[in-house]
Design an enzyme around this catalytic site. Structure first.
Site, PDB file in Angstrom:
ATOM      1  N   GLU A  21      -5.700   6.906   9.751  1.00 35.02           N
ATOM      2  CA  GLU A  21      -5.768   5.439   9.745  1.00 35.02           C
ATOM      3  C   GLU A  21      -7.205   4.971   9.660  1.00 35.02           C
ATOM      4  OE1 GLU A  21      -4.671   2.669   8.803  1.00 35.02           O
ATOM      5  OE2 GLU A  21      -3.033   2.320  10.210  1.00 35.02           O
ATOM      6  N   HIS A  59       4.516   6.911  11.196  1.00 35.24           N
ATOM      7  CA  HIS A  59       4.752   7.545  12.503  1.00 35.24           C
ATOM      8  C   HIS A  59       5.512   6.593  13.424  1.00 35.24           C
ATOM      9  CE1 HIS A  59       1.829   5.131  14.727  1.00 35.24           C
ATOM     10  NE2 HIS A  59       1.025   5.261  13.685  1.00 35.24           N
TER      11      HIS A  59
END
EC number: 5.4.2.11
Length: 189
Positions: free
Chosen positions: A80, A7
């Site tokens: 994450e 990202h």
């Protein structure tokens, strides 16, 4: 082919803070990075687009593919690593608030778990399992391209699983960039 995208930048990246499970958006630079990748990858058709459940990966996938989130397969397993009580803090703030835990973690980051955080072993197991599942589905259609938009820790684990000789900390996929893996060359059990 498997395209891995990290990202784009967020404000917490810019501030150099730990923020694994915090759900924040891309900042202006992150949006520019997504638009740049869209220009680079716009001729590629992705049969499946996987993202984590967090906004920053969904926003990045929308920018890159020019599709909406309803077209994505959002998976918590691609999220994450959680850092528990350290989330939203810089290294200096963590060291000031959790000096013993911080020192221990710096010495053994794969075995020491921050307070109320996900262990590295749990993180690794969930990422490897989901990637094996994604890979198995791709083996049925080896000529297709898939996209995985996720986080650095997740992408490092995927790269380590696929390219066994890589060290976790040596794998770098800068924000707003991508890496291509030839799924025909992967040998997973």
């Amino acid at each position: 082919m498997i395209y891995l995208i990290r990202h784009g930048e967020t404000n917490l990246n810019r501030e150099r803070k730990f923020y694994g499970e915090l759900d924040i958006s891309l900042n202006e630079q992150g949006i520019v990075q997504g638009q740049s990748l869209q220009e680079q990858l716009n001729k590629i058709t992705f049969s499946k687009i996987y993202t984590s459940h967090l906004k920053r990966t969904i926003e990045m996938a929308e920018l890159v593919t020019q599709k909406s989130a309803t077209d994505f397969i959002m998976m918590r397993e691609l999220g994450e690593k959680g850092f528990g009580l350290w989330e939203g803090l810089s290294a200096d703030e963590i060291e000031a608030t959790f000096p013993k835990e911080w020192a221990a973690w710096l010495e053994q980051p794969f075995t020491i778990t921050p307070p109320q955080a996900e262990s590295f072993v749990q993180f690794k197991e969930r990422v490897e399992k989901v990637f094996r599942d994604i890979y198995r589905s791709l083996r049925e259609e080896p000529e297709t391209n898939i996209l995985i938009v996720s986080h650095l820790g997740v992408l490092r684990l995927i790269c380590q699983l696929v390219e066994k000789d890589q060290e976790f900390w040596d794998i770098d996929i800068p924000q707003g960039t991508y890496k291509v893996i030839d799924n025909k060359r992967i040998e997973l059990i």
